[in-house]
Design a protein around this motif. Sequence first.
Motif, PDB file in Angstrom:
ATOM      1  N   ARG A 276      46.158  24.430   0.496  1.00  0.00           N
ATOM      2  CA  ARG A 276      45.363  24.432  -0.735  1.00  0.00           C
ATOM      3  C   ARG A 276      46.035  23.605  -1.814  1.00  0.00           C
ATOM      4  O   ARG A 276      45.381  22.895  -2.581  1.00  0.00           O
ATOM      5  CB  ARG A 276      45.152  25.860  -1.224  1.00  0.00           C
ATOM      6  N   ALA A 277      47.376  23.705  -1.895  1.00  0.00           N
ATOM      7  CA  ALA A 277      48.101  22.939  -2.911  1.00  0.00           C
ATOM      8  C   ALA A 277      47.921  21.440  -2.678  1.00  0.00           C
ATOM      9  O   ALA A 277      47.665  20.677  -3.609  1.00  0.00           O
ATOM     10  CB  ALA A 277      49.578  23.322  -2.884  1.00  0.00           C
ATOM     11  N   ASN A 278      48.054  21.010  -1.423  1.00  0.00           N
ATOM     12  CA  ASN A 278      47.899  19.588  -1.116  1.00  0.00           C
ATOM     13  C   ASN A 278      46.477  19.108  -1.351  1.00  0.00           C
ATOM     14  O   ASN A 278      46.248  18.010  -1.876  1.00  0.00           O
ATOM     15  CB  ASN A 278      48.298  19.317   0.339  1.00  0.00           C
ATOM     16  N   GLN A 279      45.493  19.902  -0.948  1.00  0.00           N
ATOM     17  CA  GLN A 279      44.106  19.512  -1.149  1.00  0.00           C
ATOM     18  C   GLN A 279      43.780  19.418  -2.640  1.00  0.00           C
ATOM     19  O   GLN A 279      43.034  18.528  -3.074  1.00  0.00           O
ATOM     20  CB  GLN A 279      43.166  20.506  -0.475  1.00  0.00           C
ATOM     21  N   THR A 280      44.356  20.312  -3.423  1.00  0.00           N
ATOM     22  CA  THR A 280      44.148  20.274  -4.867  1.00  0.00           C
ATOM     23  C   THR A 280      44.732  19.005  -5.468  1.00  0.00           C
ATOM     24  O   THR A 280      44.139  18.391  -6.363  1.00  0.00           O
ATOM     25  CB  THR A 280      44.782  21.514  -5.525  1.00  0.00           C
ATOM     26  N   PHE A 281      45.888  18.601  -4.970  1.00  0.00           N
ATOM     27  CA  PHE A 281      46.498  17.349  -5.451  1.00  0.00           C
ATOM     28  C   PHE A 281      45.629  16.152  -5.084  1.00  0.00           C
ATOM     29  O   PHE A 281      45.399  15.264  -5.912  1.00  0.00           O
ATOM     30  CB  PHE A 281      47.899  17.191  -4.870  1.00  0.00           C
ATOM     31  N   VAL A 282      45.143  16.116  -3.842  1.00  0.00           N
ATOM     32  CA  VAL A 282      44.269  15.025  -3.407  1.00  0.00           C
ATOM     33  C   VAL A 282      43.030  14.957  -4.296  1.00  0.00           C
ATOM     34  O   VAL A 282      42.619  13.882  -4.745  1.00  0.00           O
ATOM     35  CB  VAL A 282      43.865  15.196  -1.927  1.00  0.00           C
ATOM     36  N   ASP A 283      42.436  16.124  -4.550  1.00  0.00           N
ATOM     37  CA  ASP A 283      41.231  16.165  -5.385  1.00  0.00           C
ATOM     38  C   ASP A 283      41.500  15.597  -6.777  1.00  0.00           C
ATOM     39  O   ASP A 283      40.662  14.874  -7.337  1.00  0.00           O
ATOM     40  CB  ASP A 283      40.721  17.607  -5.503  1.00  0.00           C
ATOM     41  N   LEU A 284      42.673  15.908  -7.335  1.00  0.00           N
ATOM     42  CA  LEU A 284      42.999  15.409  -8.670  1.00  0.00           C
ATOM     43  C   LEU A 284      43.182  13.893  -8.657  1.00  0.00           C
ATOM     44  O   LEU A 284      42.701  13.189  -9.557  1.00  0.00           O
ATOM     45  CB  LEU A 284      44.264  16.088  -9.189  1.00  0.00           C
ATOM     46  N   VAL A 285      43.859  13.361  -7.639  1.00  0.00           N
ATOM     47  CA  VAL A 285      44.060  11.917  -7.550  1.00  0.00           C
ATOM     48  C   VAL A 285      42.713  11.200  -7.454  1.00  0.00           C
ATOM     49  O   VAL A 285      42.473  10.206  -8.143  1.00  0.00           O
ATOM     50  CB  VAL A 285      44.944  11.555  -6.332  1.00  0.00           C
ATOM     51  N   LEU A 286      41.818  11.720  -6.611  1.00  0.00           N
ATOM     52  CA  LEU A 286      40.507  11.090  -6.451  1.00  0.00           C
ATOM     53  C   LEU A 286      39.657  11.251  -7.704  1.00  0.00           C
ATOM     54  O   LEU A 286      38.869  10.377  -8.059  1.00  0.00           O
ATOM     55  CB  LEU A 286      39.793  11.672  -5.231  1.00  0.00           C
ATOM     56  N   GLU A 287      39.833  12.372  -8.391  1.00  0.00           N
ATOM     57  CA  GLU A 287      39.109  12.609  -9.642  1.00  0.00           C
ATOM     58  C   GLU A 287      39.534  11.612 -10.713  1.00  0.00           C
ATOM     59  O   GLU A 287      38.709  11.133 -11.503  1.00  0.00           O
ATOM     60  CB  GLU A 287      39.389  14.042 -10.111  1.00  0.00           C
ATOM     61  N   GLN A 288      40.824  11.295 -10.739  1.00  0.00           N
ATOM     62  CA  GLN A 288      41.363  10.391 -11.750  1.00  0.00           C
ATOM     63  C   GLN A 288      41.292   8.928 -11.321  1.00  0.00           C
ATOM     64  O   GLN A 288      41.739   8.049 -12.052  1.00  0.00           O
ATOM     65  CB  GLN A 288      42.829  10.744 -12.024  1.00  0.00           C
ATOM     66  N   ALA A 289      40.779   8.650 -10.114  1.00  0.00           N
ATOM     67  CA  ALA A 289      40.784   7.297  -9.576  1.00  0.00           C
ATOM     68  C   ALA A 289      40.076   6.334 -10.506  1.00  0.00           C
ATOM     69  O   ALA A 289      39.022   6.640 -11.080  1.00  0.00           O
ATOM     70  CB  ALA A 289      40.121   7.272  -8.199  1.00  0.00           C
ATOM     71  N   ARG A 290      40.655   5.163 -10.641  1.00  0.00           N
ATOM     72  CA  ARG A 290      40.018   4.126 -11.460  1.00  0.00           C
ATOM     73  C   ARG A 290      38.814   3.580 -10.743  1.00  0.00           C
ATOM     74  O   ARG A 290      38.784   3.503  -9.503  1.00  0.00           O
ATOM     75  CB  ARG A 290      41.026   3.004 -11.731  1.00  0.00           C
ATOM     76  N   PRO A 291      37.785   3.191 -11.485  1.00  0.00           N
ATOM     77  CA  PRO A 291      36.608   2.586 -10.838  1.00  0.00           C
ATOM     78  C   PRO A 291      37.008   1.394  -9.993  1.00  0.00           C
ATOM     79  O   PRO A 291      37.868   0.608 -10.380  1.00  0.00           O
ATOM     80  CB  PRO A 291      35.732   2.159 -12.021  1.00  0.00           C
ATOM     81  N   VAL A 292      36.366   1.256  -8.828  1.00  0.00           N
ATOM     82  CA  VAL A 292      36.641   0.125  -7.946  1.00  0.00           C
ATOM     83  C   VAL A 292      36.218  -1.158  -8.647  1.00  0.00           C
ATOM     84  O   VAL A 292      35.102  -1.271  -9.154  1.00  0.00           O
ATOM     85  CB  VAL A 292      35.905   0.281  -6.612  1.00  0.00           C
ATOM     86  N   GLN A 293      37.154  -2.112  -8.689  1.00  0.00           N
ATOM     87  CA  GLN A 293      36.858  -3.371  -9.344  1.00  0.00           C
ATOM     88  C   GLN A 293      36.121  -4.304  -8.401  1.00  0.00           C
ATOM     89  O   GLN A 293      36.314  -4.272  -7.197  1.00  0.00           O
ATOM     90  CB  GLN A 293      38.182  -4.027  -9.797  1.00  0.00           C
ATOM     91  N   GLY A 294      35.264  -5.138  -8.945  1.00  0.00           N
ATOM     92  CA  GLY A 294      34.517  -6.069  -8.118  1.00  0.00           C
ATOM     93  C   GLY A 294      35.376  -7.214  -7.627  1.00  0.00           C
ATOM     94  O   GLY A 294      36.287  -7.650  -8.319  1.00  0.00           O
ATOM     95  N   ARG A 295      35.064  -7.707  -6.450  1.00  0.00           N
ATOM     96  CA  ARG A 295      35.819  -8.843  -5.901  1.00  0.00           C
ATOM     97  C   ARG A 295      35.133 -10.151  -6.284  1.00  0.00           C
ATOM     98  O   ARG A 295      33.940 -10.174  -6.458  1.00  0.00           O
ATOM     99  CB  ARG A 295      35.923  -8.711  -4.388  1.00  0.00           C
TER     100      ARG A 295
END
Length: 295
Positions: A276-295
């Motif tokens: 649960r701790a690891n999944q919570t960390f993953v969720d936070l990283v993805l939540e804070q992810a920067r918008p994908v920049q266009g190529r």
Amino acid sequence: MELRNLRYFLAVAEQGGFTAAAEQLHIAQPAVSMAIRKLEQQLELPLFDRQERQVRLTSEGEVLVRHARRILQAVQDAEREMRELHTLERGEVRVGIPSMLGSYYFPPILMAFRHRYPGIRLEVVEAGTRKLQQMIHRGEIDMGVIVSDTPPEELETHRFLQAQMMAILPVDHPLAAADNISYDAFFAEELVLFKEGYFHREVIDRISHEAGVTPNIGFETNLIPLIKQIVSHGYGITTLLEMVVIDDPSLVAIPFATPVWLDLSLAWRKGHHLSRANQTFVDLVLEQARPVQGR
């Protein structure tokens, strides 16, 4: 087979001797020898070839090493997940991050996670992406950041950042005002690079191979502040993510004429159930992810 005997066996295999294993385990050497003898008697197979002071795995021992690692890792995972099953007041997250992202992208995320879940122990390991993949495979960390253009089949990956590698030059460099820089122009300069194993270096190795040139490497260091100082004083140029130099008035970031994009992902062992701790960390990283920049 007893888990303790398997643990002692793996220690001998990894340390290359009974005495070294005993020191690592903080137990007496005879206890290690007795455990190995018991394991060999139980299996009716020789696990080590003992020649004078050298100890080597037999072919049977090499097979058992693979199983022992999986078994002990599974037990460790089970124990941690049971401790964390009902609450996030306790737990542990072990994550590997390359130094560039660890210094310039992840600090706000790590601090936010620590603020939300103060009871969870957060262990951050700095290493190159290739080393992090090995550490994930060995169970030394729970997850790590890798460049996911060609992710290993044994890893599950989730992209959180798409970023462009830029040529980094001092502001008074003749090319500092250019809109972009060609590979030929870049490789004509003396370079300041990370050591092998880091995605920064792998980018250079890949594009130099594609360009059919040998990089002129003047400095090799993984210390980002040192790299920036060397470049700002005119002793070479380098490549970094733009985020590293955006607030440094002595440096400019210029895209390559053929843009170099990186897809950065969090990765962990495929089929591995995250705590649960690891999944919570993953969720936070993805939540804070920067918008994908266009190529």
